[in-house]
Design a protein around this motif. Structure first.
Motif, PDB file in Angstrom:
ATOM      1  N   ALA A  19      10.834  -6.388   8.057  1.00 30.10           N
ATOM      2  CA  ALA A  19      10.625  -5.570   6.856  1.00 30.10           C
ATOM      3  C   ALA A  19       9.190  -5.056   6.796  1.00 30.10           C
ATOM      4  N   VAL A  20       8.232  -5.877   7.281  1.00 26.19           N
ATOM      5  CA  VAL A  20       6.833  -5.462   7.309  1.00 26.19           C
ATOM      6  C   VAL A  20       6.659  -4.279   8.260  1.00 26.19           C
ATOM      7  N   HIS A  21       7.288  -4.369   9.438  1.00 31.08           N
ATOM      8  CA  HIS A  21       7.219  -3.273  10.396  1.00 31.08           C
ATOM      9  C   HIS A  21       7.771  -1.988   9.780  1.00 31.08           C
ATOM     10  N   LYS A  22       8.926  -2.112   9.152  1.00 33.57           N
ATOM     11  CA  LYS A  22       9.572  -0.933   8.574  1.00 33.57           C
ATOM     12  C   LYS A  22       8.694  -0.299   7.498  1.00 33.57           C
ATOM     13  N   ALA A  23       8.137  -1.138   6.622  1.00 31.89           N
ATOM     14  CA  ALA A  23       7.293  -0.625   5.539  1.00 31.89           C
ATOM     15  C   ALA A  23       6.013  -0.004   6.089  1.00 31.89           C
ATOM     16  N   TYR A  24       5.408  -0.665   7.071  1.00 31.44           N
ATOM     17  CA  TYR A  24       4.154  -0.158   7.636  1.00 31.44           C
ATOM     18  C   TYR A  24       4.337   1.227   8.240  1.00 31.44           C
ATOM     19  N   TYR A  25       5.297   1.358   9.141  1.00 37.13           N
ATOM     20  CA  TYR A  25       5.468   2.639   9.823  1.00 37.13           C
ATOM     21  C   TYR A  25       5.987   3.724   8.886  1.00 37.13           C
ATOM     22  N   SER A  26       6.786   3.343   7.918  1.00 37.00           N
ATOM     23  CA  SER A  26       7.253   4.310   6.928  1.00 37.00           C
ATOM     24  C   SER A  26       6.075   4.856   6.120  1.00 37.00           C
ATOM     25  N   ASN A  27       5.178   3.956   5.700  1.00 33.24           N
ATOM     26  CA  ASN A  27       3.994   4.375   4.947  1.00 33.24           C
ATOM     27  C   ASN A  27       3.087   5.264   5.788  1.00 33.24           C
ATOM     28  N   MET A  28       2.880   4.873   7.056  1.00 29.07           N
ATOM     29  CA  MET A  28       1.998   5.654   7.924  1.00 29.07           C
ATOM     30  C   MET A  28       2.574   7.035   8.223  1.00 29.07           C
ATOM     31  N   ASP A  29       3.904   7.094   8.386  1.00 25.03           N
ATOM     32  CA  ASP A  29       4.545   8.366   8.705  1.00 25.03           C
ATOM     33  C   ASP A  29       4.376   9.379   7.578  1.00 25.03           C
ATOM     34  N   CYS A  30       4.308   8.868   6.347  1.00 20.70           N
ATOM     35  CA  CYS A  30       4.210   9.753   5.187  1.00 20.70           C
ATOM     36  C   CYS A  30       2.777   9.939   4.706  1.00 20.70           C
ATOM     37  N   SER A  31       1.839   9.305   5.343  1.00 21.20           N
ATOM     38  CA  SER A  31       0.461   9.324   4.864  1.00 21.20           C
ATOM     39  C   SER A  31      -0.310  10.510   5.456  1.00 21.20           C
TER      40      SER A  31
ATOM     41  N   GLY B 173      -2.150  -2.960  11.640  1.00 20.40           N
ATOM     42  CA  GLY B 173      -0.940  -2.909  12.448  1.00 20.40           C
ATOM     43  C   GLY B 173       0.046  -3.977  12.056  1.00 20.40           C
ATOM     44  N   PRO B 174       1.269  -3.874  12.539  1.00 18.90           N
ATOM     45  CA  PRO B 174       2.294  -4.852  12.210  1.00 18.90           C
ATOM     46  C   PRO B 174       2.009  -6.215  12.815  1.00 18.90           C
ATOM     47  N   VAL B 175       2.573  -7.253  12.218  1.00 18.66           N
ATOM     48  CA  VAL B 175       2.298  -8.624  12.648  1.00 18.66           C
ATOM     49  C   VAL B 175       2.919  -8.890  14.016  1.00 18.66           C
ATOM     50  N   CYS B 176       2.394  -9.933  14.691  1.00 16.64           N
ATOM     51  CA  CYS B 176       2.770 -10.173  16.086  1.00 16.64           C
ATOM     52  C   CYS B 176       3.667 -11.390  16.282  1.00 16.64           C
ATOM     53  N   VAL B 177       3.787 -12.256  15.278  1.00 17.12           N
ATOM     54  CA  VAL B 177       4.421 -13.555  15.505  1.00 17.12           C
ATOM     55  C   VAL B 177       5.869 -13.421  15.969  1.00 17.12           C
ATOM     56  N   ASP B 178       6.571 -12.381  15.550  1.00 20.82           N
ATOM     57  CA  ASP B 178       7.964 -12.211  15.968  1.00 20.82           C
ATOM     58  C   ASP B 178       8.089 -11.855  17.440  1.00 20.82           C
TER      59      ASP B 178
ATOM     60  N   MET C 267       0.838  -1.193   0.000  1.00 19.81           N
ATOM     61  CA  MET C 267       0.000   0.000   0.000  1.00 19.81           C
ATOM     62  C   MET C 267       0.873   1.242   0.000  1.00 19.81           C
ATOM     63  N   ASP C 268       0.889   1.970  -1.077  1.00 21.54           N
ATOM     64  CA  ASP C 268       1.688   3.174  -1.177  1.00 21.54           C
ATOM     65  C   ASP C 268       0.915   4.319  -0.533  1.00 21.54           C
ATOM     66  N   MET C 269       1.021   4.427   0.791  1.00 18.87           N
ATOM     67  CA  MET C 269       0.245   5.412   1.505  1.00 18.87           C
ATOM     68  C   MET C 269       0.747   6.833   1.269  1.00 18.87           C
ATOM     69  N   ALA C 270       2.021   6.959   0.869  1.00 15.65           N
ATOM     70  CA  ALA C 270       2.552   8.299   0.635  1.00 15.65           C
ATOM     71  C   ALA C 270       1.797   8.987  -0.495  1.00 15.65           C
TER      72      ALA C 270
ATOM     73  N   VAL D 170       9.107   0.126  20.165  1.00 15.97           N
ATOM     74  CA  VAL D 170       9.205  -0.282  18.760  1.00 15.97           C
ATOM     75  C   VAL D 170       8.518   0.742  17.868  1.00 15.97           C
ATOM     76  N   VAL D 171       7.347   1.198  18.325  1.00 17.10           N
ATOM     77  CA  VAL D 171       6.596   2.188  17.557  1.00 17.10           C
ATOM     78  C   VAL D 171       7.295   3.542  17.634  1.00 17.10           C
ATOM     79  N   ARG D 172       7.761   3.892  18.844  1.00 14.62           N
ATOM     80  CA  ARG D 172       8.424   5.180  19.034  1.00 14.62           C
ATOM     81  C   ARG D 172       9.637   5.330  18.120  1.00 14.62           C
ATOM     82  N   ALA D 173      10.399   4.242  17.984  1.00 18.01           N
ATOM     83  CA  ALA D 173      11.607   4.279  17.157  1.00 18.01           C
ATOM     84  C   ALA D 173      11.289   4.308  15.669  1.00 18.01           C
ATOM     85  N   SER D 174      10.058   3.976  15.313  1.00 16.79           N
ATOM     86  CA  SER D 174       9.700   3.841  13.906  1.00 16.79           C
ATOM     87  C   SER D 174       8.987   5.052  13.336  1.00 16.79           C
ATOM     88  N   LEU D 175       8.529   5.955  14.212  1.00 21.52           N
ATOM     89  CA  LEU D 175       7.776   7.126  13.763  1.00 21.52           C
ATOM     90  C   LEU D 175       8.558   8.400  14.052  1.00 21.52           C
TER      91      LEU D 175
END
Length: 329
Positions: free
Chosen positions: A98-110, A77-82, A51-54, A127-132
């Protein structure tokens, strides 16, 4: 099943009229089929990393074309299995990094103003704080449905991230205090979730042997026959007589009283998801349509599902506490 939603309010800013479903995001094919049947015509995206949220467009697998996205509130939200103690326990070293990185990157720019993130208790706010970026403020709370009056364990961390350059928290109460105000006494027991009129199950030899081990060594009246009592991995109802936390491997929760397994439909209703016409009428929400979905997969979906009252508490807190910042003169 991951869903995006938007709150529509009346002129009275303290009254929420209704919540509408904006679009879905789900990678599992069986979940996709349920979403398409239950919410026909609404956009369905099959992978949050696609999803190209940007640019606010994404390939909708429901319509087969690029559909416009204009999110204001997002509760995917990001997956939980890890992170799960019953999963890989790898945290940021896990395969979904990689899913976490892509998700928060997309949300930050959306254009999204509010993120509501649900995950296992092991998932930390850091984890969220470091990603936004610094434009986001985070508040979090741990919710177990048992504090809301449900006899079904499912502790989860809920994190509200909101754009502090656009919104402000106006409530004098913390998120945890608001959830605490909605606490209720439990009136059900784990056995009450076996509500369907189904015949006794015919157990395999392996299940019969495992059940015998449970009878000798544990206190449980509801047992998880996917776990082995002789290996000290026995699992059943909690000490406060609630249904144990459902996982994707909880398809063999067996009641000694009912002499059968907990059905997938019953698992879903433990999350307060509408599975019958009566449930739908009470909830004023569409009945989930599972036509053609194998029973075993319904149980797997229940292991991934959110608990409705839990997420409802958090969405209510968003509606009551987050207001636009006044425009600068």
């Amino acid at each position: 099943m991951k869903k995006h939603s938007q709150c529509k309010s009346t002129r009275d800013e303290h009254r929420i009229e209704h919540v509408t479903l904006g679009f879905h995001c789900e990678i599992d094919k069986q979940c996709q089929s349920v979403l398409r049947r239950t919410y026909p015509g609404q956009c369905l995206f099959d992978d949050i990393t696609k999803m190209d949220m940007a640019s606010k467009v994404g390939l909708c697998s429901c319509h087969g074309k690029l559909c416009q996205l204009q999110p204001k509130l997002n509760d995917t939200g990001p997956v939980c299995v890890d992170y799960s103690s019953m999963g890989l326990r790898a945290k940021e070293r896990g395969p979904s990094a990689a899913v976490h990185k892509a998700y928060y990157s997309n949300m930050d720019c959306s254009s999204c103003l509010i993120l509501v993130i649900e995950n296992v208790p092991e998932y930390e706010e850091r984890v969220v704080r470091a990603s936004l970026s610094k434009h986001w403020t985070l508040v979090s709370v741990r919710i177990d449905p048992r504090i809301l009056g449900l006899a079904a364990a499912r502790a989860r961390v809920f994190i509200i991230a909101y754009r502090n350059d656009k919104l402000r928290w106006v409530s004098p109460f913390s998120l945890a205090s608001m959830v605490g105000c909605l606490s209720s006494r439990v009136v059900l027991k784990a056995k009450d979730y076996f509500w369907m009129n189904l015949p006794p199950a015919v157990l395999s030899d392996a299940n019969e042997s495992n059940l015998a081990d449970y009878n000798e060594s544990t206190r449980f009246t509801i047992v998880d026959l996917n776990q082995y009592a002789k290996n000290d991995r026995g699992r059943g109802e909690t000490r406060d007589d609630a249904l144990p936390t459902l996982t994707t491997n909880s398809g063999k929760l067996y009641s000694k009283v009912h002499r059968r397994f907990l059905d997938g439909v019953e698992m879903m209703t433990s999350h307060c998801l509408p599975m019958t016409d009566q449930h739908s009428k009470k909830a004023r929400a569409p009945k989930l349509i599972f036509t053609g979905v194998p029973t075993t997969h319904v149980a797997k979906m229940a292991g991934n599902a959110m608990n409705v009252p839990s997420i409802g508490c958090v969405l209510l807190a968003c509606a009551l506490s987050l207001k636009p910042k006044a425009a600068k003169a």
